[in-house]
Enzyme design. Structure first.
Site, PDB file in Angstrom:
ATOM      1  N   SER A  52       0.712  -1.247   0.006  1.00 54.63           N
ATOM      2  CA  SER A  52      -0.043  -0.063  -0.052  1.00 54.63           C
ATOM      3  C   SER A  52       0.883   1.355   0.051  1.00 54.63           C
ATOM      4  O   SER A  52       0.241   2.411  -0.032  1.00 54.63           O
ATOM      5  CB  SER A  52      -0.960   0.076   1.205  1.00 54.63           C
ATOM      6  N   TYR A 148     -10.645   2.080   5.895  1.00 55.52           N
ATOM      7  CA  TYR A 148      -9.574   1.821   4.817  1.00 55.52           C
ATOM      8  C   TYR A 148     -10.172   1.023   3.879  1.00 55.52           C
ATOM      9  O   TYR A 148     -11.040   0.090   3.935  1.00 55.52           O
ATOM     10  CB  TYR A 148      -8.447   0.905   5.651  1.00 55.52           C
ATOM     11  N   SER A 149     -10.028   1.639   2.481  1.00 52.69           N
ATOM     12  CA  SER A 149     -10.614   0.878   1.347  1.00 52.69           C
ATOM     13  C   SER A 149      -9.636   0.709   0.097  1.00 52.69           C
ATOM     14  O   SER A 149      -9.314   1.581  -0.568  1.00 52.69           O
ATOM     15  CB  SER A 149     -12.091   1.492   1.108  1.00 52.69           C
ATOM     16  N   ASN A 150      -9.097  -0.491  -0.118  1.00 55.26           N
ATOM     17  CA  ASN A 150      -8.420  -0.831  -1.469  1.00 55.26           C
ATOM     18  C   ASN A 150      -9.378  -0.339  -2.555  1.00 55.26           C
ATOM     19  O   ASN A 150      -8.622  -0.122  -3.566  1.00 55.26           O
ATOM     20  CB  ASN A 150      -8.169  -2.067  -1.436  1.00 55.26           C
ATOM     21  N   GLY A 295       2.758  -0.740   3.912  1.00 50.81           N
ATOM     22  CA  GLY A 295       2.574  -1.614   2.949  1.00 50.81           C
ATOM     23  C   GLY A 295       2.461  -3.060   3.325  1.00 50.81           C
ATOM     24  O   GLY A 295       3.406  -3.430   4.083  1.00 50.81           O
TER      25      GLY A 295
END
Length: 367
Positions: A52, A148-150, A295
């Site tokens: 990330s 949190y949103s990928n 990440g």
């Protein structure tokens, strides 16, 4: 840092690397192996999956387009991608970047993980990833909370390509890596282009009592399941240059640097003083406040942090991530030692000793 490395590797991690620049020059630490099968020693200059941390690159591209008048942070995403995202007329570009969109994270979908366990080498398209997320509906109304949103960054990736008229690897190269002289940083089309000499392989580790099961994840197509949310490859020197330039305001205007660092506090349930800006964290450590991003992939956990002015940097990677349905002693020790290692590393960057309690956690001793 030698002790940090020894404790991390002692917690069933094949390799540990760190790079610390405290404003007087960089010091590098490396211990363990980059390839368990070949027994190849890990080097502090090896490339690795950065997970990330990719999001900071995507936010940079977006802010560059804002400077060019091609993107408005407070415009609805539907203005750029009509009909793509549910609530697209209410979700702004800023909300995608700072995780206040409410979009369900596709990695939380049970069917996604079932597919991964069956075929970890499956190539997912952006639209397939979004199709996993959108049937769940929003976690909250846009702008009303933080989560949190990928998924939001997959949408950002589509937006960047639509507005700029180029694919993401081209955009990263032309707008960030080439201008900064980054030779070992790129967004792969599917997998890393060279996973042998000079590359730290990542491992998914299953702790089962006294036994350990390592799965080499280096050949899995990270771009096929993370894309704009977390698929980039880099090394420590490149990441240090990037985060330094990012927070020194060398990649876009001062106005956009202010936007980058305009943060949203995390909900009370997180019990954290940390906050999130546009693709970056503001992290409060026992030794001071730092900025950057963490990440995680199937085989790597890393971070790239800097002081607010970008003059001091710290980068690190551990080459194993545990998996399993039940939390056990091995997973607990991995979590404890990697969290403590991050604090010690960041304190070293800030020129301060880590608290004794952190050292105790690192060593697994009472205190």
């Amino acid at each position: 840092m030698d002790e940090v490395a020894q404790q991390v590797v002692g917690a069933a991690v094949p390799g540990f690397i760190a790079r610390i620049d405290d404003g007087r020059g960089a010091e590098r630490t490396a211990l363990g192996v980059a390839d368990r099968e070949a027994d190849r020693a890990i080097q502090a200059t090896d490339q690795f999956q950065i997970g990330s941390i990719t999001k900071a690159f995507m936010a940079t591209l977006c802010l560059q387009l804002v400077d060019e008048g091609k993107v408005d942070l407070d415009a609805p995403v539907a203005e750029y991608l009509p009909g793509v995202a549910p609530n697209g007329k209410k979700i702004t570009v800023r909300m995608l970047l700072n995780h206040t969109s409410g979009l369900f994270d596709y990695i939380d979908d049970d069917k996604f993980w079932a597919s991964w366990e069956t075929n970890p080498e499956r190539l997912w398209t952006e639209d397939q990833l979004l199709a996993m997320a959108f049937p769940h509906g929003p976690n909250f109304e846009p702008g009303e909370s933080w989560g949190y949103s990928n998924t939001g960054y997959i949408v950002i990736g589509k937006l960047l390509q639509k507005v700029a008229g180029q694919n993401l690897p081209e955009l990263v190269d032309e707008r960030i890596t080439a201008p900064l002289g980054l030779k070992k940083t790129y967004l792969p089309e599917t997998v890393a282009t060279n996973i042998d000499q000079g590359y730290a392989r990542g491992y998914s580790v299953k702790f089962d009592g006294a036994s350990l099961e390592y799965t080499d994840t280096a050949a899995w197509p990270i771009d096929g399941r993370a894309g704009a949310a977390g698929a980039m490859i880099s090394d420590q020197d490149d990441l240090a240059v990037f985060v330094s330039a990012l927070f020194a305001g060398k990649l876009f205007s001062d106005e956009q640097l202010t936007q980058l660092k305009t943060v949203v506090d995390l909900p009370a349930a997180y019990r954290s003083e940390n906050a999130y800006g546009l693709g970056v964290h503001r992290v409060v450590t026992p030794c001071g406040t730092v900025w950057g991003l963490r990440g995680q992939t199937d085989g790597h956990q890393s971070f790239a942090m800097a002081t607010e002015d970008g003059k001091r940097t710290a980068v690190s990677d551990v080459t194993a991530v545990p998996y399993g349905d039940e939390w056990n002693d091995g997973m607990r020790r991995w979590s404890e030692v990697t969290e403590a290692a991050e604090v010690v590393t960041l304190c070293q960057m800030l020129g301060k000793p880590a608290p004794a309690s952190v050292g105790a956690r690192l060593r697994g001793t009472p205190g």
